[in-house]
Design a protein around this motif. Structure first.
Motif, PDB file in Angstrom:
ATOM      1  N   ALA A 367       6.059   5.326  19.340  1.00  0.00           N
ATOM      2  CA  ALA A 367       7.092   5.701  18.303  1.00  0.00           C
ATOM      3  C   ALA A 367       6.373   5.984  16.980  1.00  0.00           C
ATOM      4  CB  ALA A 367       7.919   4.380  17.986  1.00  0.00           C
ATOM      5  N   ASP A 368       7.030   7.083  16.589  1.00  0.00           N
ATOM      6  CA  ASP A 368       6.266   7.906  15.228  1.00  0.00           C
ATOM      7  C   ASP A 368       6.929   7.765  14.105  1.00  0.00           C
ATOM      8  OD1 ASP A 368       4.197   8.754  16.755  1.00  0.00           O
ATOM      9  OD2 ASP A 368       5.435  10.596  17.543  1.00  0.00           O
ATOM     10  N   ILE A 369       6.469   7.295  12.950  1.00  0.00           N
ATOM     11  CA  ILE A 369       6.859   7.365  11.623  1.00  0.00           C
ATOM     12  C   ILE A 369       6.192   8.316  10.621  1.00  0.00           C
ATOM     13  CG2 ILE A 369       7.062   5.840   9.739  1.00  0.00           C
ATOM     14  CD1 ILE A 369       7.287   3.527  11.316  1.00  0.00           C
ATOM     15  N   SER A 370       6.842   8.942  10.075  1.00  0.00           N
ATOM     16  CA  SER A 370       6.470   9.884   9.118  1.00  0.00           C
ATOM     17  C   SER A 370       7.015   9.476   7.634  1.00  0.00           C
ATOM     18  CB  SER A 370       6.829  11.445   9.245  1.00  0.00           C
ATOM     19  OG  SER A 370       6.739  12.257   8.498  1.00  0.00           O
ATOM     20  N   LEU A 371       5.894   9.220   6.883  1.00  0.00           N
ATOM     21  CA  LEU A 371       6.399   8.653   5.571  1.00  0.00           C
ATOM     22  C   LEU A 371       6.232   9.530   4.493  1.00  0.00           C
ATOM     23  CD1 LEU A 371       4.908   4.845   5.598  1.00  0.00           C
ATOM     24  CD2 LEU A 371       7.185   5.535   6.072  1.00  0.00           C
ATOM     25  N   SER A 372       7.103   9.508   3.427  1.00  0.00           N
ATOM     26  CA  SER A 372       7.231  10.221   2.173  1.00  0.00           C
ATOM     27  C   SER A 372       7.239   9.284   1.116  1.00  0.00           C
ATOM     28  CB  SER A 372       8.239  11.352   2.236  1.00  0.00           C
ATOM     29  OG  SER A 372       7.960  12.264   3.285  1.00  0.00           O
ATOM     30  N   PHE A 373       6.246   9.333   0.011  1.00  0.00           N
ATOM     31  CA  PHE A 373       6.429   8.187  -0.527  1.00  0.00           C
ATOM     32  C   PHE A 373       5.438   8.642  -2.113  1.00  0.00           C
ATOM     33  CE2 PHE A 373       2.979   7.020   1.817  1.00  0.00           C
ATOM     34  CZ  PHE A 373       1.776   6.666   1.105  1.00  0.00           C
ATOM     35  N   SER A 374       5.618   8.049  -3.097  1.00  0.00           N
ATOM     36  CA  SER A 374       4.680   8.108  -4.154  1.00  0.00           C
ATOM     37  C   SER A 374       4.181   6.952  -4.896  1.00  0.00           C
ATOM     38  CB  SER A 374       5.461   9.150  -5.116  1.00  0.00           C
ATOM     39  OG  SER A 374       6.660   8.424  -5.811  1.00  0.00           O
ATOM     40  N   TYR A 375       3.099   6.886  -5.594  1.00  0.00           N
ATOM     41  CA  TYR A 375       2.941   5.500  -6.175  1.00  0.00           C
ATOM     42  C   TYR A 375       2.238   5.887  -7.460  1.00  0.00           C
ATOM     43  CZ  TYR A 375      -1.774   6.290  -4.235  1.00  0.00           C
ATOM     44  OH  TYR A 375      -2.952   6.907  -3.846  1.00  0.00           O
ATOM     45  N   GLY A 376       2.269   4.869  -8.608  1.00  0.00           N
ATOM     46  CA  GLY A 376       1.749   5.091  -9.847  1.00  0.00           C
ATOM     47  C   GLY A 376       0.332   5.353 -10.222  1.00  0.00           C
ATOM     48  N   ALA A 377      -0.220   5.300 -11.296  1.00  0.00           N
ATOM     49  CA  ALA A 377      -1.563   5.398 -11.760  1.00  0.00           C
ATOM     50  C   ALA A 377      -2.181   4.143 -11.954  1.00  0.00           C
ATOM     51  CB  ALA A 377      -2.064   6.441 -12.685  1.00  0.00           C
ATOM     52  N   ALA A 378      -3.497   4.258 -12.153  1.00  0.00           N
ATOM     53  CA  ALA A 378      -4.328   2.849 -12.641  1.00  0.00           C
ATOM     54  C   ALA A 378      -4.025   1.591 -11.725  1.00  0.00           C
ATOM     55  CB  ALA A 378      -3.913   2.638 -13.973  1.00  0.00           C
ATOM     56  N   PHE A 379      -3.995   1.885 -10.436  1.00  0.00           N
ATOM     57  CA  PHE A 379      -3.996   0.567  -9.365  1.00  0.00           C
ATOM     58  C   PHE A 379      -5.199   0.036  -9.390  1.00  0.00           C
ATOM     59  CE2 PHE A 379       0.124   1.622  -6.776  1.00  0.00           C
ATOM     60  CZ  PHE A 379       0.919   1.538  -8.221  1.00  0.00           C
ATOM     61  N   ARG A 380      -5.601  -1.062  -9.101  1.00  0.00           N
ATOM     62  CA  ARG A 380      -6.866  -1.732  -8.604  1.00  0.00           C
ATOM     63  C   ARG A 380      -7.050  -1.150  -7.014  1.00  0.00           C
ATOM     64  NH1 ARG A 380      -7.864  -8.007  -9.298  1.00  0.00           N
ATOM     65  NH2 ARG A 380      -7.436  -8.102  -7.001  1.00  0.00           N
ATOM     66  N   SER A 381      -8.101  -1.206  -6.809  1.00  0.00           N
ATOM     67  CA  SER A 381      -8.731  -0.533  -5.513  1.00  0.00           C
ATOM     68  C   SER A 381      -8.021  -1.315  -4.221  1.00  0.00           C
ATOM     69  CB  SER A 381     -10.132  -0.588  -5.157  1.00  0.00           C
ATOM     70  OG  SER A 381     -10.718  -1.714  -5.431  1.00  0.00           O
ATOM     71  N   ASP A 382      -7.523  -2.503  -4.383  1.00  0.00           N
ATOM     72  CA  ASP A 382      -7.206  -3.386  -3.167  1.00  0.00           C
ATOM     73  C   ASP A 382      -5.642  -3.358  -3.137  1.00  0.00           C
ATOM     74  OD1 ASP A 382      -6.599  -4.754  -5.339  1.00  0.00           O
ATOM     75  OD2 ASP A 382      -7.481  -6.749  -4.924  1.00  0.00           O
ATOM     76  N   SER A 383      -5.044  -2.531  -3.825  1.00  0.00           N
ATOM     77  CA  SER A 383      -3.543  -2.039  -3.725  1.00  0.00           C
ATOM     78  C   SER A 383      -3.167  -1.296  -2.430  1.00  0.00           C
ATOM     79  CB  SER A 383      -2.945  -1.383  -4.703  1.00  0.00           C
ATOM     80  OG  SER A 383      -3.196  -1.849  -5.743  1.00  0.00           O
ATOM     81  N   ALA A 384      -2.074  -2.075  -1.658  1.00  0.00           N
ATOM     82  CA  ALA A 384      -1.769  -1.294  -0.373  1.00  0.00           C
ATOM     83  C   ALA A 384      -0.174  -1.328  -0.166  1.00  0.00           C
ATOM     84  CB  ALA A 384      -2.489  -1.932   0.748  1.00  0.00           C
ATOM     85  N   LEU A 385       0.266  -0.699   0.781  1.00  0.00           N
ATOM     86  CA  LEU A 385       1.700  -0.546   1.474  1.00  0.00           C
ATOM     87  C   LEU A 385       1.375  -1.380   2.710  1.00  0.00           C
ATOM     88  CD1 LEU A 385       4.467  -0.320   1.229  1.00  0.00           C
ATOM     89  CD2 LEU A 385       4.162   2.081   1.997  1.00  0.00           C
ATOM     90  N   ASN A 386       1.891  -2.442   2.943  1.00  0.00           N
ATOM     91  CA  ASN A 386       1.730  -3.159   4.348  1.00  0.00           C
ATOM     92  C   ASN A 386       3.051  -2.766   4.925  1.00  0.00           C
ATOM     93  OD1 ASN A 386      -0.776  -4.295   3.706  1.00  0.00           O
ATOM     94  ND2 ASN A 386       0.215  -6.038   2.701  1.00  0.00           N
ATOM     95  N   ILE A 387       3.051  -2.447   6.562  1.00  0.00           N
ATOM     96  CA  ILE A 387       3.911  -2.209   7.390  1.00  0.00           C
ATOM     97  C   ILE A 387       4.064  -3.090   8.431  1.00  0.00           C
ATOM     98  CG2 ILE A 387       5.168  -0.414   8.606  1.00  0.00           C
ATOM     99  CD1 ILE A 387       3.721   1.695   7.123  1.00  0.00           C
ATOM    100  N   SER A 388       5.143  -3.973   8.704  1.00  0.00           N
ATOM    101  CA  SER A 388       5.180  -4.869   9.854  1.00  0.00           C
ATOM    102  C   SER A 388       6.400  -4.484  10.658  1.00  0.00           C
ATOM    103  CB  SER A 388       5.171  -6.343   9.238  1.00  0.00           C
ATOM    104  OG  SER A 388       6.219  -6.412   8.326  1.00  0.00           O
ATOM    105  N   LEU A 389       6.245  -5.269  11.877  1.00  0.00           N
ATOM    106  CA  LEU A 389       7.447  -4.799  12.906  1.00  0.00           C
ATOM    107  C   LEU A 389       7.647  -6.236  13.423  1.00  0.00           C
ATOM    108  CD1 LEU A 389       9.202  -3.335  14.481  1.00  0.00           C
ATOM    109  CD2 LEU A 389       7.508  -2.824  16.259  1.00  0.00           C
TER     110      LEU A 389
END
Length: 717
Positions: A367-389
Motif C-alpha cells: 500500500a502506498d502513502i504519499s505525505l505532504s507536510f511541513s515542520y518548523g525550524a531549530a529542531f534537535r536532530s533526533d526529532s521525527a514523525l513516527n508512523i504506526s499501523l
C-alpha cells in the motif's frame, strides 16, 4: 482520549428523577492513568443526551501522588469543557487521597462533554527537570464514578426529533424500543426488522434492546407497525382518534396511557409512539424504509406521507468506513483534515478505516502513502514523525533540516500483510525536541510544530475476495457473510421456533449487525420453514429441539441425540490444538448459549450461522450478552460456547475450530482452480517452474536446430 465503551448502573430514586452511576473506567479504556512531568492532562468524554434535563452531578475519584512532590506547588485541577470546577492540593505526607465533587449542571450540556484531570507538579522551588522521575500522579479510575440525576424532557412532536432526540446514541445505559405488531408472521417480522435495523443504526454503537408485543409497553418508546385496518382498530381500541391513512404514513405522537373512566386516553409526554403504516404491505414497507434512512432533523411536522424511496448505488462490500482497493483516497476523505502538531509531546492523530472481511491479503503487495507536510525550524536532530499501523511502528521520518521544510509527495510503502480484515488504525505521532534543552535553560516551544496536510493520499492495491471459512470472528467484525451486500441481499434469517423470545433475539441480532456494518438491512428475508431451496447466506435462530435434523448432523458440535464432543489435548507452537473426540449422549445445558458456523447444505461457498441454546429464553439472553464488546472480542473459530448465568460482566467464552473447512469468493462460489491454488500454493510455484523449464527446453531446442542448419550452410559453401 476517545470514548470507547459505556456502562451504567441504574439506581432507584424516591423522586421522579432517574439516577445513574457511571464508573469512569467504563468511559475510558483503562482502569488507572499515570500523569507525569510538570504538567499533564487526561480527558474523558461524558455523554449527555438532548433528552435529559440534568438535576445534579456528583464526581467521586481516588488518586495517589509521588512522595517527592513539593507541597503548595502541586495540585490537581478538574475541568468541565475546559472550565475549572475544583482544585485539590497534593501532599507528599498524605500521598493517597479521594475527592467527592458536585459539578455545576449548567456546564453539562447536551453532547459529549470534556471532563479533564489536569496536574501541575513540582519537586523543587529552583529550576527542575520537566520530566523528573518523582513527578507523577496516578488516577484510580476503577474507583471513580460520576453520578447523574436527571429527568426526561417532553418528546417534541416533530419527526425531525427522531434521529437526534428519540434515538440518540448518548442515551444511557442503552436504548429500549417496543414494536407493536398485529401478528408475528414472517412478513410482519420482516417489516419490524427493517424498522429495528434503522433504529439501531441511529443509536450508532450504543446497544439497543428490542421487544415485540401486541400492546403498548408503558415507560418505553413504542413503534406501531401495520396496515391501515390494524392501525385504525388499534387506535379506536385505545380510545384515540384513528389517523387518516391514504398512503405510506409515518407519524409521531406522545405515548398513550390506559383509558380513563370517561373513556378518554391520557398520554405520557416523555415517551413517543411512532406509527408506521399504509394502505397495504408495500406502503407499510416504504414507510419503514423511510424511517430507517432518516438521519437528519427533517421534517418538522408530526406526520408525513412517503411518496418514493430511492437508495444510492451501494456496491458489494460497502459499509461503515470501508475503503475500496485500487482507489486513491486523500486524508481529507478519510476524515483527517489538515492538522498542526505543536509542542514537545503533541497528541497523535490517526486514520481509522476498514477492509472487507474476506480480503485475501497477499504478502507481496504494498500500500502506498504519499505525505505532504511541513515542520518548523531549530529542531534537535533526533526529532521525527513516527508512523504506526495497528499499534506496530512502521517508519520514522527524520526531521533533520534545522531551517524547517515543506515536503510534498513523501512516499512510504507498507507491506499489505501488515493490514488485517476489519478495522485498521494508521497513526501519526511526531516527536518534536527543541534545539536548546537543558537544566535551567529557557526552553522555547513555539517553533515546535508539524503540519500534516489533508492532500496526502493513501492507496490500497487490488486484492481478491477469497477467504477460508468458517470464521465467527468475521461475523463479529461486521456481520460477514450476511453483509457481503450491505443491505443483506442474498441473506435469510430462519427462525426455527418463532416465539416471542426468538423474534426479540432476532431483532437484537439485526441491530448488532447493522451497527457493525453501518447500513440498514433492507433486503434480509425471514422464514419459519427449513429453507432447503435457498442458495444464499443463512442465519439460523432456534432452541436445540427446534433445529431440523439435517442441520444438526452437520454442525461443528453435533446436536443430535448422540453428540460428538471435542476435547483439546495438545497445543502446538502454531497455537493449534490436537483434539480428542468423544461420542456421548449429552447436550448443551441451561444457562449456556452456542454460536456455530458451517457451510450451508443448500449451496457451496455459502455459510450458515446458528444461534442456539436449550430454551428460547436463553437464546434471548445470548443475543443480549453478544452486545457486550468484551464478549464479541472473544468469539472466533467455528464454535463458541458462552456462559449466560453470571453476576459479573466477565462472561466466559470457550471457542473451538473443529468443523470442516470451506472457501468463499466474491459471490460465494469459488472455482476449482482458485481453490487448489489457494489451498496448495506450492502448485502455483510448481506450475511456474514447469513453464520455465518447458520454455527453456524449447528455446534450447530451437538454438540447437538453428546451429545445425547454419553449420550445414557453411559446409556447402
Amino acid at each position: 482520549m476517545c470514548l470507547i465503551f459505556y456502562f451504567f448502573i441504574w439506581l432507584p430514586s424516591d423522586t421522579h428523577a432517574e439516577v445513574f452511576k457511571i464508573p469512569l473506567y467504563k468511559l475510558a479504556p483503562v482502569k488507572s492513568v499515570d500523569l507525569r512531568c510538570v504538567s499533564a492532562e487526561y480527558g474523558i468524554k461524558i455523554p449527555i443526551p438532548e433528552r435529559w434535563k440534568i438535576e445534579k452531578a456528583i464526581l467521586t475519584f481516588n488518586y495517589v501522588n509521588s512522595t517527592g512532590l513539593l507541597p503548595g506547588k502541586s495540585r490537581i485541577v478538574i475541568k468541565i469543557s475546559n472550565y475549572p470546577v475544583a482544585q485539590i492540593n497534593m501532599s507528599p505526607i498524605i500521598p493517597e487521597g479521594s475527592a467527592k465533587l458536585s459539578l455545576p449542571v449548567l456546564l453539562l450540556k447536551p453532547g459529549y462533554n470534556d471532563l479533564s484531570f489536569n496536574v501541575s507538579q513540582h519537586y523543587t522551588m529552583d529550576c527542575e527537570q520537566p520530566c523528573a522521575p518523582d513527578l507523577w500522579t496516578t488516577l484510580k479510575l476503577d474507583q471513580a464514578s460520576l453520578e447523574i440525576e436527571y429527568s426526561l424532557k417532553p418528546v417534541p412532536l416533530k419527526l425531525s426529533s427522531i434521529p437526534e432526540f428519540l434515538f440518540d446514541p448518548k442515551i444511557s445505559p442503552h436504548g429500549e424500543v417496543n414494536i407493536i405488531l398485529e401478528n408475528t408472521s414472517p412478513e410482519m417480522v420482516t417489516l419490524a426488522s427493517i424498522a429495528a435495523s434503522g433504529i439501531a443504526r441511529k443509536f450508532d454503537y450504543r446497544k439497543v434492546l428490542f421487544t415485540v408485543s401486541e400492546y403498548i409497553k408503558p415507560g418505553y418508546d413504542n413503534i406501531l407497525v401495520g396496515n391501515k385496518d390494524f392501525v385504525q382498530r388499534f387506535f379506536l381500541g385505545n380510545g384515540l382518534d384513528a389517523p387518516k391513512i391514504e398512503g405510506p404514513l409515518l407519524k409521531i405522537m406522545h405515548l398513550p396511557k390506559e383509558k380513563t373512566a370517561d373513556s378518554t386516553a391520557a398520554s405520557d409526554p416523555n415517551h413517543a409512539l411512532l406509527v408506521i403504516s399504509g394502505i397495504n404491505s408495500d406502503h407499510t414497507k416504504l414507510a419503514a424504509e423511510t424511517l430507517a434512512i432518516m438521519s437528519s432533523p427533517f421534517p418538522d411536522t408530526a406526520e408525513m406521507v412517503a411518496m418514493e424511496f430511492t437508495l444510492p448505488d451501494i456496491p458489494m462490500y460497502g459499509g461503515r468506513l470501508i475503503i475500496s482497493h485500487d482507489k486513491k483516497y486523500t486524508f481529507k476523505t478519510l476524515s483527517l483534515s489538515s492538522h498542526t502538531f505543536k509542542g514537545i509531546n503533541p497528541s497523535a492523530r490517526d486514520i481509522v478505516f476498514r477492509l472487507p472481511a474476506d480480503f485475501l491479503i497477499k504478502p507481496n503487495l504494498f500500500a502506498d502513502i504519499s505525505l505532504s507536510f511541513s515542520y518548523g525550524a531549530a529542531f534537535r536532530s533526533d526529532s521525527a514523525l513516527n508512523i504506526s499501523l495497528n499499534g506496530k511502528y512502521l517508519r520514522g521520518i527524520h526531521l533533520d533540516n534545522p531551517d524547517g521544510a515543506i515536503i510534498e509527495g513523501y512516499k512510504i510503502s507498507i507491506p499489505t500483510y501488515l493490514f488485517k480484515p476489519g478495522t485498521n488504525v494508521l497513526k501519526f505521532e511526531p516527536v518534536l525536541t527543541p534545539l536548546i534543552y537543558g537544566k535551567c535553560e529557557n526552553i522555547q516551544t513555539e517553533n515546535l510544530f508539524l503540519t500534516l496536510f489533508d492532500i496526502s493520499t493513501f492507496y490500497l492495491p487490488p486484492m481478491p475476495h477469497f477467504v477460508d471459512l468458517p470464521k465467527l470472528e468475521l461475523f463479529m467484525l461486521n456481520g460477514f457473510p450476511i453483509t457481503r451486500w450491505p443491505d443483506g441481499h442474498e441473506s435469510m434469517i430462519y427462525l426455527a421456533n418463532p416465539d416471542i423470545n426468538t423474534i426479540n433475539a432476532a431483532l437484537n441480532l439485526i441491530g448488532i449487525v447493522t451497527q457493525k456494518n453501518g447500513y440498514p438491512l433492507f433486503d434480509v428475508q425471514f422464514t419459519y420453514d427449513n429453507p432447503k431451496n435457498f442458495n444464499g447466506e443463512l442465519l439460523i435462530i432456534g432452541d436445540i429441539t427446534s433445529v431440523p435434523e439435517n442441520l444438526k448432523k452437520i454442525t461443528p458440535l453435533n446436536l443430535t441425540k448422540q453428540t460428538t464432543v471435542p476435547y483439546p489435548v495438545v497445543r502446538s507452537w502454531a497455537d493449534e490444538f490436537s483434539m480428542a473426540y468423544s461420542k456421548q449422549i449429552s447436550n448443551i445445558g441451561p444457562g449456556r448459549g452456542a454460536i456455530m458456523e458451517f457451510q450451508s447444505p443448500y449451496a457451496d461457498g455459502r455459510s450458515a450461522v446458528l444461534f442456539t441454546a436449550t430454551s428460547t429464553k436463553d437464546i434471548l439472553s445470548l443475543s443480549e450478552v453478544l452486545m457486550e464488546p468484551s464478549v464479541q472480542a472473544k468469539i472466533e473459530g467455528d464454535l463458541s460456547l458462552i456462559d449466560l448465568d453470571t453476576e459479573t460482566e466477565d462472561y466466559k467464552v470457550i471457542t473451538f475450530n473443529i468443523g470442516k473447512k470451506y472457501f468463499s469468493g466474491k459471490s460465494g462460489k469459488v472455482s476449482k482452480l482458485d481453490l487448489y491454488l489457494y489451498t496448495y500454493p506450492w502448485l502455483y510455484y510448481a506450475s511456474v517452474a514447469v513453464v520455465i523449464i518447458f520454455l527453456s527446453l524449447a528455446f534450447f531446442y530451437l538454438l540447437v536446430r538453428y546451429r545445425k542448419k547454419r553449420l550445414k550452410i557453411e559446409e556447402k559453401k
